[in-house]
Design a protein around this motif. Structure first.
Motif, PDB file in Angstrom:
ATOM      1  N   PHE A 263     -26.818   4.712  13.722  1.00 48.91           N
ATOM      2  CA  PHE A 263     -25.919   4.422  14.841  1.00 48.91           C
ATOM      3  C   PHE A 263     -24.739   5.394  14.837  1.00 48.91           C
ATOM      4  CE2 PHE A 263     -28.011   0.290  14.209  1.00 48.91           C
ATOM      5  CZ  PHE A 263     -28.369  -0.013  15.520  1.00 48.91           C
ATOM      6  N   ASP A 264     -24.214   5.678  16.013  1.00 44.90           N
ATOM      7  CA  ASP A 264     -23.049   6.549  16.132  1.00 44.90           C
ATOM      8  C   ASP A 264     -21.757   5.814  15.784  1.00 44.90           C
ATOM      9  OD1 ASP A 264     -24.314   9.022  17.151  1.00 44.90           O
ATOM     10  OD2 ASP A 264     -24.866   7.742  18.841  1.00 44.90           O
ATOM     11  N   GLY A 265     -21.795   4.508  15.782  1.00 39.96           N
ATOM     12  CA  GLY A 265     -20.646   3.705  15.395  1.00 39.96           C
ATOM     13  C   GLY A 265     -21.099   2.329  14.973  1.00 39.96           C
ATOM     14  N   VAL A 266     -20.510   1.811  13.877  1.00 41.85           N
ATOM     15  CA  VAL A 266     -20.852   0.478  13.368  1.00 41.85           C
ATOM     16  C   VAL A 266     -19.549  -0.313  13.302  1.00 41.85           C
ATOM     17  CG1 VAL A 266     -21.750  -0.841  11.421  1.00 41.85           C
ATOM     18  CG2 VAL A 266     -22.825   1.334  12.050  1.00 41.85           C
ATOM     19  N   TYR A 267     -19.468  -1.371  14.099  1.00 39.19           N
ATOM     20  CA  TYR A 267     -18.185  -2.042  14.309  1.00 39.19           C
ATOM     21  C   TYR A 267     -18.253  -3.539  14.023  1.00 39.19           C
ATOM     22  CZ  TYR A 267     -17.426   2.350  16.777  1.00 39.19           C
ATOM     23  OH  TYR A 267     -17.328   3.682  17.101  1.00 39.19           O
ATOM     24  N   ASP A 268     -17.049  -4.102  13.874  1.00 41.03           N
ATOM     25  CA  ASP A 268     -16.886  -5.514  13.542  1.00 41.03           C
ATOM     26  C   ASP A 268     -16.493  -6.296  14.797  1.00 41.03           C
ATOM     27  OD1 ASP A 268     -16.364  -7.951  12.389  1.00 41.03           O
ATOM     28  OD2 ASP A 268     -14.978  -7.188  10.872  1.00 41.03           O
ATOM     29  N   MET A 269     -17.333  -7.255  15.182  1.00 39.85           N
ATOM     30  CA  MET A 269     -17.046  -8.052  16.368  1.00 39.85           C
ATOM     31  C   MET A 269     -15.820  -8.944  16.188  1.00 39.85           C
ATOM     32  SD  MET A 269     -19.665 -10.467  18.621  1.00 39.85           S
ATOM     33  CE  MET A 269     -21.045  -9.341  18.525  1.00 39.85           C
ATOM     34  N   ASN A 270     -15.322  -9.032  14.955  1.00 40.76           N
ATOM     35  CA  ASN A 270     -14.100  -9.803  14.739  1.00 40.76           C
ATOM     36  C   ASN A 270     -12.961  -9.302  15.612  1.00 40.76           C
ATOM     37  OD1 ASN A 270     -15.486 -11.203  12.831  1.00 40.76           O
ATOM     38  ND2 ASN A 270     -14.280 -10.530  11.083  1.00 40.76           N
ATOM     39  N   LEU A 271     -12.960  -8.005  15.900  1.00 48.16           N
ATOM     40  CA  LEU A 271     -11.901  -7.455  16.750  1.00 48.16           C
ATOM     41  C   LEU A 271     -11.873  -8.148  18.105  1.00 48.16           C
ATOM     42  CD1 LEU A 271      -9.843  -4.988  17.340  1.00 48.16           C
ATOM     43  CD2 LEU A 271     -11.778  -4.126  18.655  1.00 48.16           C
ATOM     44  N   THR A 272     -13.040  -8.277  18.742  1.00 44.61           N
ATOM     45  CA  THR A 272     -13.054  -8.899  20.065  1.00 44.61           C
ATOM     46  C   THR A 272     -13.033 -10.420  19.989  1.00 44.61           C
ATOM     47  OG1 THR A 272     -15.440  -8.409  20.108  1.00 44.61           O
ATOM     48  CG2 THR A 272     -13.988  -7.014  21.446  1.00 44.61           C
TER      49      THR A 272
END
Length: 578
Positions: A263-272
């Motif tokens: 993936f080009d970015g792996v993020y944490d849904m905790n932010l949203t």
């Protein structure tokens, strides 16, 4: 606790008085096989695999429904019992589609496991083999009646647990099958896509619509920018797919594995999740101040939203207009982030890893396209993410922990607990209380809304304002609560509802556990404990103190519930009816 004295295989045990033989045996450390039985879901004695001998009884009895009594003597492994169980297994196998090598439940199939243990030779019987077309009519669940063993666990989950009942047994004899009234497709019913039928099924007759190949194709396309975010509860459960004990936090390994997928970015849904709280808490306070529709009801659970639209359309005005954290992340990524990075939203493929089959429906909903394209392109369950990792040959257990990518790597403890029932309410209260009181809370835990009870209620005095709240998980409990609100029996200002009992940690897209594990371990509690422990150990525990969220408002949205925030982060609903 009142007990009775019984003998099992010649040994004496003191067991709870109201136990069944099956429960008593498990209490004694003896596992009697089952296929139709599922604790608190389906207890009908239909599969005849839990047969045992009881002194004085006429013939063999079904342990899952046979009550114990004082002085009872039970035998669970006599030659007669073992032979009967094997015969019944072979009868089940006689008209079962045995494509085990490619079956989605291979190695986790309860029928496969029992067949191996009992050395079944399915060629002893040849049953009538009716061929069924797959029901692929919904974007979330596939029904394959060729593999159905008529255990009726799915029926029990839909009717007894969720109080929906859109599936059931039809016809008789060899023509019996699980289906819907008037032979309709699943998409033509008021199914909410919660997936509780899927996690109840012991075989491969029900499974989520698999979108893993779509993800792989997107990653392989050099013209696409592909990013993924993971929901809070996934880190608490995906370890089970790699033989970790339930209740193990594997966030770091999960992130490391996702990065190795390309993936080009792996993020944490905790932010949203934090962003949702900022919008929802502001919306609640605005409705209280300006006379809006109350009680305000949370909108994070797409199964609950669809349930509300079908079964309680009169409450759609009470729903928060906030998109779910999944949809907010996609909308944020394709607007704010795309502008900052010079990306065309049409070239972005946004993926979410989620605990929920209903999220697959949510990505198809209207008014979920802030940038003119779908906010989220692909939603994959915890199980699908695990399959992707395994298919890529990634040694999950051998990975070193890694962290989520910037700039969306900051999430609060309030965001983490979203995955447990009561978590959204507690997160909102932490923010709303400090706004109302104008000072910091000394204690951040709102214990009254914690726990796995189906319905929880509390009242909090916040300065001159009293906030009455309620929490329900599982649509059966939601139905009970909403009917009391309609009748005036219950008066509340703010309600959290999640479609799945226990919340997202028990979602329809979570790892499947067999009947024995579900009977002997409290999966909801174990999984939720991961989230509450993570929250407790974090320095940042309030959504409104998240620096990344503050930056988003400073640079892009202006303030919570602003016109721009409504355009990007909010949505609308429809009254579907039955």
């Amino acid at each position: 606790m009142e007990t009775v004295n019984i003998k099992i295989n010649g040994r004496e045990y003191s067991v709870p008085k109201n136990s069944t033989v099956l429960e008593a045996a498990r209490y004694a450390g003896i596992d009697i096989p089952t296929l139709c039985y599922l604790k608190d879901v389906n207890e009908i004695g239909a599969c005849r695999l839990c047969l045992v001998e009881v002194t004085g009884a006429r013939g063999l009895v079904t342990a899952c429904v046979y009550p114990v009594n004082e002085g009872m003597e039970v035998f669970t492994n006599t030659p007669k019992v073992l032979a009967a169980r094997k015969t019944n297994l072979e009868l089940v196998l006689s008209n079962h589609e045995k494509k085990c090598l490619s079956c989605i439940r291979s190695t986790t199939c309860e029928l496969q496991k029992l067949s191996q243990e009992y050395g079944c030779d399915e060629t002893h019987f040849r049953g009538a083999s009716e061929r069924y077309a797959l029901d692929t009519s919904t974007p979330f669940i596939v029904r394959d009646n060729n593999k159905c063993i008529l255990c009726r666990r799915c029926v029990g989950a839909c009717k007894n647990v969720q109080a929906i009942g859109v599936i059931g047994a039809t016809n008789r004899g060899f023509d019996s099958c699980i289906g819907h009234a008037f032979e309709r497709k699943l998409a033509e019913t008021s199914c909410i896509g919660c997936g509780q039928c899927v996690v109840a099924c012991p075989v491969g007759a029900l499974y989520e619509k698999d979108d893993t190949q779509k993800v792989l194709d997107a990653i392989a396309d050099p013209t696409k920018h592909v990013a993924i975010c993971a929901a809070p509860s996934v880190r608490a459960t995906i370890g089970e797919c790699f033989d970790y004990e339930p209740g193990t936090d594997v966030e770091g390994k999960m992130v490391a594995a996702m990065k190795r997928l390309g993936f080009d970015g792996v993020y944490d849904m905790n932010l949203t999740a934090d962003l949702t709280i900022m919008e929802e808490a502001t919306e609640f306070l605005g409705r209280v101040k300006n006379g809006g529709a109350l009680p305000l009801i949370t909108s994070c659970s797409p199964g609950w939203i669809k349930y509300c639209e079908h079964y309680f359309p009169e409450f759609t005005e009470n729903l928060s207009s906030c998109k779910s954290p999944q949809q907010m992340f996609g909308a944020l990524y394709k607007t704010y982030y795309a502008q900052k990075m010079g990306l065309d939203p049409k070239d972005i493929v946004f993926v979410s890893a989620i605990p929920c089959t209903a999220k697959k429906f949510e990505v198809t909903r209207d008014d979920q396209n802030a940038a003119g394209v779908s906010d989220v392109d692909i939603a994959i369950t915890t199980r699908e993410l695990a399959r992707l990792i395994k298919r890529a040959g990634i040694n999950f257990r051998g990975l070193e922990d890694e962290k989520f990518d910037n700039p969306f790597d900051i999430g609060s403890g309030a965001g983490v607990i979203f995955g447990a029932t009561g978590g959204v309410m507690e997160a909102a209260l932490r923010t709303a209380a400090e706004v109302i009181l104008g000072k910091k809370l000394e204690k951040l835990e709102f214990d009254d809304v914690r726990g796995i009870e189906g319905i929880k209620m509390a009242s909090y005095n916040l300065g001159d304002m009293t906030v009455r709240v309620a929490v329900a998980s599982g649509t059966k409990n939601a139905k009970e609560l909403l009917n009391k609100v309609k009748s005036g029996e219950v008066e509340v200002d703010f309600i959290e509802i999640m479609a799945c009992p226990g919340g997202c940690v028990n979602g329809g897209g979570q790892p499947v556990q067999d009947a024995t594990v579900r009977s002997t371990k409290n999966l909801r509690e174990l999984r939720a404990s991961v989230l509450y422990t993570a929250d407790k150990n974090m320095d940042l525990r309030k959504s409104h103190e998240n620096s990344a969220v503050k930056k988003l408002y400073d640079e892009f949205f202006g303030e919570p519930n602003s016109h721009k925030a409504h355009e990007i982060l909010h949505t609308t609903y429809v009254k579907r009816g039955l």
